[in-house]
Write a protein that holds these residues in place. Structure first.
Motif, PDB file in Angstrom:
ATOM      1  N   ALA A 252      10.992  17.590  28.730  1.00 18.55           N
ATOM      2  CA  ALA A 252      11.389  19.016  28.507  1.00 18.55           C
ATOM      3  C   ALA A 252      10.210  19.162  30.530  1.00 18.55           C
ATOM      4  O   ALA A 252       8.923  18.842  30.751  1.00 18.55           O
ATOM      5  N   PRO A 253      10.798  19.066  31.833  1.00 19.58           N
ATOM      6  CA  PRO A 253       9.798  19.135  32.949  1.00 19.58           C
ATOM      7  C   PRO A 253       8.782  19.567  32.940  1.00 19.58           C
ATOM      8  O   PRO A 253       9.045  21.085  32.060  1.00 19.58           O
ATOM      9  N   PHE A 254       8.465  19.209  33.953  1.00 18.86           N
ATOM     10  CA  PHE A 254       6.445  19.585  34.110  1.00 18.86           C
ATOM     11  C   PHE A 254       6.404  21.300  34.262  1.00 18.86           C
ATOM     12  O   PHE A 254       5.934  22.229  34.014  1.00 18.86           O
ATOM     13  N   LEU A 255       7.441  21.858  35.383  1.00 21.65           N
ATOM     14  CA  LEU A 255       7.095  23.252  35.940  1.00 21.65           C
ATOM     15  C   LEU A 255       7.914  23.905  35.189  1.00 21.65           C
ATOM     16  O   LEU A 255       7.717  25.384  34.838  1.00 21.65           O
ATOM     17  N   VAL A 256       8.689  23.855  34.181  1.00 18.68           N
ATOM     18  CA  VAL A 256       9.599  24.728  33.576  1.00 18.68           C
ATOM     19  C   VAL A 256       8.534  24.668  32.373  1.00 18.68           C
ATOM     20  O   VAL A 256       8.173  25.957  32.091  1.00 18.68           O
ATOM     21  N   MET A 257       7.220  23.952  31.709  1.00 19.07           N
ATOM     22  CA  MET A 257       7.178  24.114  30.490  1.00 19.07           C
ATOM     23  C   MET A 257       5.540  24.881  31.341  1.00 19.07           C
ATOM     24  O   MET A 257       5.188  26.038  30.272  1.00 19.07           O
ATOM     25  N   PHE A 258       5.273  25.060  32.413  1.00 15.21           N
ATOM     26  CA  PHE A 258       4.121  25.496  32.764  1.00 15.21           C
ATOM     27  C   PHE A 258       4.701  26.811  33.296  1.00 15.21           C
ATOM     28  O   PHE A 258       3.773  27.726  32.838  1.00 15.21           O
ATOM     29  N   LEU A 259       5.367  27.351  33.807  1.00 15.94           N
ATOM     30  CA  LEU A 259       6.172  28.756  34.423  1.00 15.94           C
ATOM     31  C   LEU A 259       6.342  29.262  32.869  1.00 15.94           C
ATOM     32  O   LEU A 259       6.442  30.370  33.012  1.00 15.94           O
ATOM     33  N   LEU A 260       6.810  28.652  31.975  1.00 17.32           N
ATOM     34  CA  LEU A 260       7.289  29.407  30.801  1.00 17.32           C
ATOM     35  C   LEU A 260       5.597  30.152  29.809  1.00 17.32           C
ATOM     36  O   LEU A 260       5.684  31.148  29.488  1.00 17.32           O
ATOM     37  N   ALA A 261       4.380  28.759  30.439  1.00 14.22           N
ATOM     38  CA  ALA A 261       3.668  29.680  29.158  1.00 14.22           C
ATOM     39  C   ALA A 261       2.912  30.638  30.502  1.00 14.22           C
ATOM     40  O   ALA A 261       2.775  31.309  29.886  1.00 14.22           O
TER      41      ALA A 261
END
Length: 390
Positions: free
Chosen positions: A134-143
């Motif tokens: 999972a990309p870092f940015l995607v996980m952060f934006l999802l949270a």
């Protein structure tokens, strides 16, 4: 940040509070359990020390338990869970529940401040515990989206509650204003009825008093004089009872339907006053038809003035002069001389002055002017001017 709560929140929970708290605990616990389960087909989680896994689970369980006290310490518990979520992922469910509760019960600036702190905690969490594939940015934006949605939901709930409280307060305020207006209207009706009763009965009762006093202080009066006074007393008492029945009969009707005199009744009023003893000179010097309201007010002015003359200067000669015309207004003047007992001022004697006060209010409502006071020769004068449109 203010972290105090009201006494009912601090010491007592309602049935609804118990249900909500239990649901919050179960949802947060389910979120933690869901995060600890690995489903078939998912990429394997990165290796972690067994001690950290146990600590993560214990911290998540402690965070869920702490939600039971989020009403007492909403800011402290929310900040603590946000900070713990930066290191322990499983406590994220309890952190979201605490963030929601904080946004519901505290000012928006407090909730938004903790929300900003949660974004920073999510950034640290994603950095420490990256998800495989999972990309870092995607996980952060999802949270961040999850946290922002929860905070926005809490703020909207707070706004709806405040709006409801405001509408309820406005309804209570409007009800209070309506009650005060009704009480004010009732007070005005009572004053109008009291004024009418005073005007209608005061004249009749003053005639009774004058003739009864004459019979008391003149025991040597001739049978003809006694008979004449007794006849006036009987007729005045009968008329007073008739007037009283008319007034009482319409107490529940609008004030405008109360028995009202007209300008045509003024001559009869003066004639009745002349029968009481002292002569009354009546002069009419006006042309045209007097408006109904103006004529009624003029009648009450003369009635009150003659009543006061009989009370305070019995035996004094009185003159009544009414003059004017359309466009010039209607002038009413009542004067009594110094004969008999000296004229009294409006402030002497028990109950005196109330009629003149009510008369001043009546003339003021008719947009007129009223003046009264002693004359230079020891008498008394009352004059009024009333508008008469052309």
């Amino acid at each position: 940040m203010n972290d105090t709560a009201t006494p009912p929140e601090r010491h007592r929970r309602s049935v609804r509070d118990w249900i909500v708290d239990a649901l919050m605990f179960l949802i947060a616990l389910g979120f933690g359990l869901l995060g600890s389960v690995t489903f078939p087909g998912d990429p394997p989680p990165p290796p972690r020390p067994e001690l950290f896994t146990v600590a993560d689970q214990l911290v998540a369980l402690g965070g869920c338990t702490a939600l039971w006290w989020r009403r007492r310490w909403p800011v402290r518990i929310a900040v603590a869970l946000v900070l713990l979520s930066a290191v322990f992922p499983l406590v994220g469910g309890a952190m979201l529940a605490a963030l929601f509760s904080l946004c519901v019960h505290r000012p928006p600036r407090v909730g938004l401040s903790v929300l900003a702190l949660s974004f920073l905690a999510s950034l640290v969490n994603v950095t420490i515990h990256p998800e495989g594939g999972a990309p870092f940015l995607v996980m952060f934006l999802l949270a961040a989206v999850f946290q922002g949605a929860v905070a926005g939901w809490g703020l909207s709930v707070q706004h709806r509650r405040q709006l409801f409280d405001s509408l309820r307060e406005r309804a209570v305020h409007a009800e209070t204003e309506a009650r005060l207006r009704a009480e004010h209207a009732q007070h005005q009706v009572r004053e109008s009825i009291a004024r009418e009763i005073h005007d209608v009965l005061g004249h009749r009762l003053s005639l009774l008093s004058v003739h009864a006093g004459a019979l008391e202080y003149r025991p040597d009066a001739s049978p003809e004089e006694v008979g004449r006074s007794a006849k006036v007393i009987r007729e005045s008492a009968h008329q007073a009872l008739q007037d009283l029945r008319e007034v009482i009969g319409v107490l529940r009707a609008p004030v405008g339907e109360l028995p009202q005199p007209t300008m045509a009744d003024l001559a009869q009023l003066v004639a009745e006053a002349g029968v009481a003893g002292a002569g009354v000179e009546f002069v009419e010097e006006y042309s045209g038809t007097v408006p109904e309201r103006t004529g009624r007010t003029a009648y009450r002015i003369v009635q009150e003035a003659l009543t006061n003359a009989r009370k305070h200067a019995p035996g004094a000669r009185t003159s009544v002069r009414v003059s004017g015309g359309p466009g010039r207004g209607l002038s009413v003047e009542v004067r009594n001389g110094p004969e008999g007992r000296p004229a009294a001022t409006a402030s002497e004697g028990p109950g005196n002055g109330r009629g003149l006060v009510g008369l001043s209010e009546r003339v003021s409502l008719a947009s007129g002017r009223l003046e009264y006071g002693p004359t230079g020769d020891g008498g008394w004068s009352l004059s009024a001017w009333l508008p008469w449109p052309s």
